[in-house]
Design a protein around this motif. Sequence first.
Motif, mmCIF file in Angstrom:
data_model
loop_
_atom_site.group_PDB
_atom_site.id
_atom_site.type_symbol
_atom_site.label_atom_id
_atom_site.label_comp_id
_atom_site.label_asym_id
_atom_site.label_seq_id
_atom_site.Cartn_x
_atom_site.Cartn_y
_atom_site.Cartn_z
ATOM 1 N N ILE A 150 0.838 -1.198 0.000
ATOM 2 C CA ILE A 150 0.000 0.000 0.000
ATOM 3 C C ILE A 150 0.874 1.250 0.000
ATOM 4 O O ILE A 150 0.613 2.218 -0.726
ATOM 5 C CB ILE A 150 -0.942 0.002 1.218
ATOM 6 C CG1 ILE A 150 -1.854 -1.230 1.185
ATOM 7 C CG2 ILE A 150 -1.777 1.278 1.256
ATOM 8 C CD1 ILE A 150 -2.661 -1.428 2.456
ATOM 9 N N ALA A 151 1.938 1.225 0.799
ATOM 10 C CA ALA A 151 2.860 2.364 0.864
ATOM 11 C C ALA A 151 3.505 2.614 -0.495
ATOM 12 O O ALA A 151 3.627 3.760 -0.946
ATOM 13 C CB ALA A 151 3.923 2.117 1.928
ATOM 14 N N LEU A 166 0.970 4.177 -3.026
ATOM 15 C CA LEU A 166 0.636 5.583 -2.772
ATOM 16 C C LEU A 166 1.861 6.477 -2.627
ATOM 17 O O LEU A 166 1.729 7.694 -2.472
ATOM 18 C CB LEU A 166 -0.221 5.684 -1.509
ATOM 19 C CG LEU A 166 -1.568 4.942 -1.540
ATOM 20 C CD1 LEU A 166 -2.288 5.101 -0.199
ATOM 21 C CD2 LEU A 166 -2.447 5.459 -2.674
ATOM 22 N N THR A 217 3.187 5.763 7.966
ATOM 23 C CA THR A 217 1.954 6.532 7.734
ATOM 24 C C THR A 217 0.799 5.609 7.394
ATOM 25 O O THR A 217 -0.326 5.786 7.877
ATOM 26 C CB THR A 217 2.160 7.550 6.601
ATOM 27 O OG1 THR A 217 3.195 8.464 6.973
ATOM 28 C CG2 THR A 217 0.883 8.336 6.323
ATOM 29 N N VAL A 218 1.074 4.580 6.571
ATOM 30 C CA VAL A 218 0.033 3.608 6.228
ATOM 31 C C VAL A 218 -0.412 2.851 7.471
ATOM 32 O O VAL A 218 -1.606 2.697 7.742
ATOM 33 C CB VAL A 218 0.532 2.621 5.148
ATOM 34 C CG1 VAL A 218 -0.490 1.512 4.924
ATOM 35 C CG2 VAL A 218 0.815 3.354 3.843
ATOM 36 N N SER A 247 -2.436 5.011 9.749
ATOM 37 C CA SER A 247 -3.734 5.332 9.161
ATOM 38 C C SER A 247 -4.695 4.155 9.289
ATOM 39 O O SER A 247 -5.888 4.343 9.564
ATOM 40 C CB SER A 247 -3.576 5.709 7.684
ATOM 41 O OG SER A 247 -2.848 6.912 7.552
ATOM 42 N N THR A 258 -5.774 12.076 4.474
ATOM 43 C CA THR A 258 -4.784 11.034 4.193
ATOM 44 C C THR A 258 -5.297 9.677 4.665
ATOM 45 O O THR A 258 -5.171 8.668 3.965
ATOM 46 C CB THR A 258 -3.452 11.363 4.885
ATOM 47 O OG1 THR A 258 -2.984 12.631 4.427
ATOM 48 C CG2 THR A 258 -2.402 10.294 4.584
ATOM 49 N N ARG A 259 -5.896 9.641 5.860
ATOM 50 C CA ARG A 259 -6.433 8.380 6.374
ATOM 51 C C ARG A 259 -7.496 7.807 5.441
ATOM 52 O O ARG A 259 -7.503 6.601 5.144
ATOM 53 C CB ARG A 259 -7.027 8.586 7.772
ATOM 54 C CG ARG A 259 -6.005 8.856 8.849
ATOM 55 C CD ARG A 259 -6.505 8.415 10.216
ATOM 56 N NE ARG A 259 -7.835 8.881 10.522
ATOM 57 C CZ ARG A 259 -8.112 10.030 11.145
ATOM 58 N NH1 ARG A 259 -7.131 10.850 11.480
ATOM 59 N NH2 ARG A 259 -9.361 10.355 11.412
ATOM 60 N N ARG A 307 -7.883 8.342 2.241
ATOM 61 C CA ARG A 307 -7.268 7.878 0.986
ATOM 62 C C ARG A 307 -6.578 6.539 1.177
ATOM 63 O O ARG A 307 -6.691 5.630 0.340
ATOM 64 C CB ARG A 307 -6.266 8.931 0.500
ATOM 65 C CG ARG A 307 -5.679 8.649 -0.878
ATOM 66 C CD ARG A 307 -5.033 9.902 -1.435
ATOM 67 N NE ARG A 307 -3.876 10.311 -0.662
ATOM 68 C CZ ARG A 307 -2.614 9.994 -0.961
ATOM 69 N NH1 ARG A 307 -2.352 9.258 -2.026
ATOM 70 N NH2 ARG A 307 -1.621 10.414 -0.212
ATOM 71 N N ILE A 308 -5.867 6.361 2.291
ATOM 72 C CA ILE A 308 -5.149 5.117 2.552
ATOM 73 C C ILE A 308 -6.133 3.976 2.817
ATOM 74 O O ILE A 308 -5.972 2.862 2.298
ATOM 75 C CB ILE A 308 -4.180 5.292 3.737
ATOM 76 C CG1 ILE A 308 -3.019 6.210 3.321
ATOM 77 C CG2 ILE A 308 -3.656 3.949 4.227
ATOM 78 C CD1 ILE A 308 -2.109 6.610 4.456
#
Length: 358
Positions: free
Chosen positions: A8-9, A12, A18-19, A22, A33-34, A36-37
Amino acid sequence: MAVTIQDIADELNISVSTVSRSLRNDRVINPQTRARIQAAAMDMGYQGRIRRKQQRLPQKHLKIVAVFATENLQELSKDSNNLHYMEGLEAEADAMNAKVVYEALSFEVRQHLSKKTLPSSIRTGKPNAIICIGHFPAGNVQILSQYAPIVSLTWDYDPTPCDMVRADESRAFTQVVDELVALGHRRIRWVGEFDKDNATRPYRISGFIAGCLKHNIPINDSCTRSYHALYHDSQLPYMIDHQHGITQPEILKSWITEQGITALVCQSDRVAHNVLLNLKRLGIGVPTQVSVTGFDDQLTPDGLERLTTFDCLFMEQARTAMRVAQQRVERPTAFPQRILHLARLIRGNTTAPPRELT
């Protein structure tokens, strides 16, 4: 092979941490951002847990189930409107210490919904409120209302009592007529969809008619008839995308070259993009020969001009829906609310003064 946080990281182009944070719904991460992830994780088929970080929540907090009328949660990332809704839900959940659970009801489930086919988050999860996003059969909402109060985004479900939040579409279409008249247009025509069951049509067309009456502009017959000459030979029940719709482009041409129509007010961006595509094929210039407006602020397809349209502010609608849900929990017997959000006019490249004034 199972999808990982690293996948996923990489998709994006953001950090693994961050992933990870989130997907735990860590509020340090921006709600946009959350959302979108989380949408990307659903789309990629991530099988890990997407959960809300609990230690920051009080022992008693609101549990809101957001139900989307879509085939599955993976589809959410493909619709910008749904992403904006999710952003708003997440942002307001942070502000009110609430927990949001996302569910999807497919077309087949919606056609045969029963207590047995409800998601467990509703059937046994004891939600405080349910937010319905998209168009559901009225019977679905009646069943859902047996488990929690309903807040609907956009759609009304009489006679089931529910709160509703939507864009003030009628006012927006009156405003677009005002805008065109200010530019000097007097010969303005409505272009609708061909789906006779389209529930947004009455709100939008009433605003257009009100604008025409306000400025003493003749109202064309397409406003009052479900049949639309542009789609005479169409076999489709509704317009799928901007590539499919108008089957009689010669009628579109005659409006402009013979009847002198200088502006086309379209029911949605999808309709407007289809109109732009056909005008381009006909060699009719926009906005030099005719102005075109839409509604919804959808992405501009390649090769077409940026529309003059309206942004419905879906994120703000979702935030309002969360606040209304909280109020409904606090005051369960209050009269149902109907909240209209002002839409924001976006002036694109498809409107200008009529040719005779330039």
